[in-house]
Design a protein around this motif. Sequence first.
Motif, short mmCIF file in Angstrom:
data_model
loop_
_atom_site.label_atom_id
_atom_site.label_comp_id
_atom_site.label_asym_id
_atom_site.label_seq_id
_atom_site.Cartn_x
_atom_site.Cartn_y
_atom_site.Cartn_z
N GLY A 1 0.79 -1.23 0.00
CA GLY A 1 0.00 0.00 0.00
C GLY A 1 0.82 1.27 0.00
N LEU A 2 2.16 1.14 -0.06
CA LEU A 2 3.02 2.33 -0.04
C LEU A 2 3.35 2.78 -1.47
N GLY A 3 3.71 4.06 -1.61
CA GLY A 3 4.16 4.59 -2.88
C GLY A 3 3.10 4.59 -3.96
N PHE A 4 3.53 4.90 -5.17
CA PHE A 4 2.56 5.02 -6.26
C PHE A 4 1.97 3.67 -6.66
N THR A 5 2.78 2.57 -6.52
CA THR A 5 2.19 1.27 -6.83
C THR A 5 1.17 0.88 -5.77
N GLY A 6 1.47 1.20 -4.51
CA GLY A 6 0.53 0.91 -3.43
C GLY A 6 -0.76 1.69 -3.56
N ALA A 7 -0.64 2.87 -4.14
CA ALA A 7 -1.83 3.70 -4.38
C ALA A 7 -2.55 3.30 -5.66
N LYS A 8 -2.10 2.23 -6.30
CA LYS A 8 -2.71 1.71 -7.53
C LYS A 8 -2.65 2.70 -8.68
N GLU A 9 -1.54 3.47 -8.68
CA GLU A 9 -1.35 4.47 -9.72
C GLU A 9 -0.44 4.00 -10.85
N GLY A 10 0.20 2.83 -10.66
CA GLY A 10 1.10 2.37 -11.70
C GLY A 10 1.75 1.04 -11.36
N ILE A 11 2.70 0.62 -12.19
CA ILE A 11 3.39 -0.66 -12.06
C ILE A 11 4.86 -0.45 -12.39
N LYS A 12 5.72 -1.23 -11.75
CA LYS A 12 7.16 -1.14 -12.07
C LYS A 12 7.78 -2.53 -12.07
N VAL A 13 8.93 -2.63 -12.75
CA VAL A 13 9.64 -3.92 -12.86
C VAL A 13 11.13 -3.69 -12.68
N TYR A 14 11.74 -4.57 -11.88
CA TYR A 14 13.20 -4.61 -11.75
C TYR A 14 13.70 -5.83 -12.53
N ALA A 15 14.80 -5.66 -13.24
CA ALA A 15 15.35 -6.77 -14.04
C ALA A 15 16.86 -6.85 -13.86
N LEU A 16 17.34 -8.06 -13.67
CA LEU A 16 18.78 -8.32 -13.61
C LEU A 16 19.10 -9.39 -14.66
N VAL A 17 20.07 -9.09 -15.52
CA VAL A 17 20.44 -10.00 -16.61
C VAL A 17 21.90 -10.38 -16.47
N THR A 18 22.20 -11.66 -16.69
CA THR A 18 23.58 -12.14 -16.71
C THR A 18 23.90 -12.69 -18.10
N VAL A 19 25.02 -12.24 -18.65
CA VAL A 19 25.49 -12.74 -19.95
C VAL A 19 26.92 -13.22 -19.79
N LYS A 20 27.37 -14.04 -20.75
CA LYS A 20 28.76 -14.49 -20.73
C LYS A 20 29.28 -14.58 -22.15
N LYS A 21 30.61 -14.55 -22.27
CA LYS A 21 31.24 -14.86 -23.55
C LYS A 21 32.59 -15.50 -23.28
N GLU A 22 33.00 -16.35 -24.21
CA GLU A 22 34.28 -17.03 -24.10
C GLU A 22 35.29 -16.37 -25.03
N GLU A 23 36.49 -16.17 -24.52
CA GLU A 23 37.57 -15.61 -25.32
C GLU A 23 38.80 -16.49 -25.21
N GLU A 24 39.53 -16.62 -26.29
CA GLU A 24 40.81 -17.33 -26.24
C GLU A 24 41.91 -16.32 -25.96
N VAL A 25 42.70 -16.61 -24.92
CA VAL A 25 43.79 -15.72 -24.57
C VAL A 25 45.10 -16.50 -24.61
N GLU A 26 46.16 -15.81 -25.00
CA GLU A 26 47.48 -16.44 -25.06
C GLU A 26 48.06 -16.54 -23.65
N ASN A 27 48.62 -17.70 -23.32
CA ASN A 27 49.31 -17.88 -22.05
C ASN A 27 50.73 -17.37 -22.22
N GLU A 28 51.04 -16.25 -21.60
CA GLU A 28 52.34 -15.63 -21.78
C GLU A 28 53.46 -16.38 -21.05
N ASP A 29 53.07 -17.32 -20.17
CA ASP A 29 54.10 -18.08 -19.44
C ASP A 29 54.83 -19.07 -20.34
N LEU A 30 54.18 -19.49 -21.45
CA LEU A 30 54.77 -20.54 -22.29
C LEU A 30 55.44 -19.93 -23.52
#
Length: 402
Positions: free
Chosen positions: A373-402
């Motif tokens: 019942g708090l805030g604008f959503t509690g007052a039935k004046e609107g809607i909101k959404v939180y989103a968290l996204v995780t992405v990945k990518k693979e890269e080839e890297v040179e091993n400088e030790d060898l």
Amino acid sequence: MKNYWAIILAAGQSSRLQEQGLKTKKQFLTWKGLPLFFHSLVKLANFPKIRGVVLVFSESELSLWQERALNLAFEQGLNLALRFAAGGRLRQDSVFNGLQQLPEECDWVLVHDGARPFFSLQLVSRLFDLAESQPELAGVIPALKSKDTLKEVEANKVKKTLDRDKILRIQTPQLFSFSILKQAHLKAREEGLVGTDDSALVEALGREVGVVEGEEENLKITTQDDLKMLKKEKKVIYKNGFGYDVHRYGGDKPLILGGIPISEKIKVTAHSDGDVLFHALTDALLGALGEEDIGTFFPDTEDTYANMPSSIFFREALLLALKKNFQLVHLDLTIVAQIPKIAPFKRQIKKNLMGLTGLGEEDIALKATTEEGLGFTGAKEGIKVYALVTVKKEEEVENEDL
């Protein structure tokens, strides 16, 4: 509780690689900042059942590498007992010497080649699981089926074609009953038997050895081609993006969430179709990619985007991710609204997101809550959404030790 130890063999001469110009023995090559053999030690230290490890080095290098191994173990915070043994002329001589350093209370011993750092703890777990479930076994070894046709050849002529389903490629680590493996090595020394691995000596006693599925990645570094696996490493990069969006009630667009019609009675104010979930999700994905916000890509001042389905915005962001070689890994979404009730629609929304992204059900978290019942959503004046996204990518890297 049974007492488990391991032996890591690092006493080899690397003769094949030295013939090809390699000056450092393969087990001592620096990879990811540590000697190659030490990677196996780190992995085994993270396996809860193993109480200690015997490291076997050549007699001429034992003193030097014993000190280095102890220092590295301290620096890496490894919490297990370490013992040391001098290697012998043959591999099985090195194993025999390692067995002499094991405590009397040891029940089972894992034998592994120090030049084989790519094994996983899942493989180790499979070995232990089979040994514990079938106590009649004297040992358990990992093996892979051959992908190629196998022939028996003599004097450059084929004698016969072998049944490749019955011929397996054997790997390490291998797990054995300590008492039986010790007995097998004693018999081999008495009778002059030579085996290319420890299971061959156990088989010579007439004891049974079980087999679990090995791993293609679990290669032993033997040739220059194998060294390429060390020189080019796969680096996985993970990135997270956060998105937030809100829409006011009282407009002329029926409420849609994640592409699913929710209510004709509750309408939102928006330029596009007003899908607040896709707006937050698109913003989060753009953030993970290091891009500007959704308004930069799809401004609400342009007629092109008027009444457009917001799923198109998300699809465009997905295409951008592909162009940047990023793969979507996980979505975490929270819908905040006093009205309407979201629970009846969650399954449909999630299914639609699974279809759009190709993610599995366990890779998408969709939650709904109110603000009491708090805030604008509690007052039935609107809607909101939180989103968290995780992405990945693979890269080839040179091993400088060898």
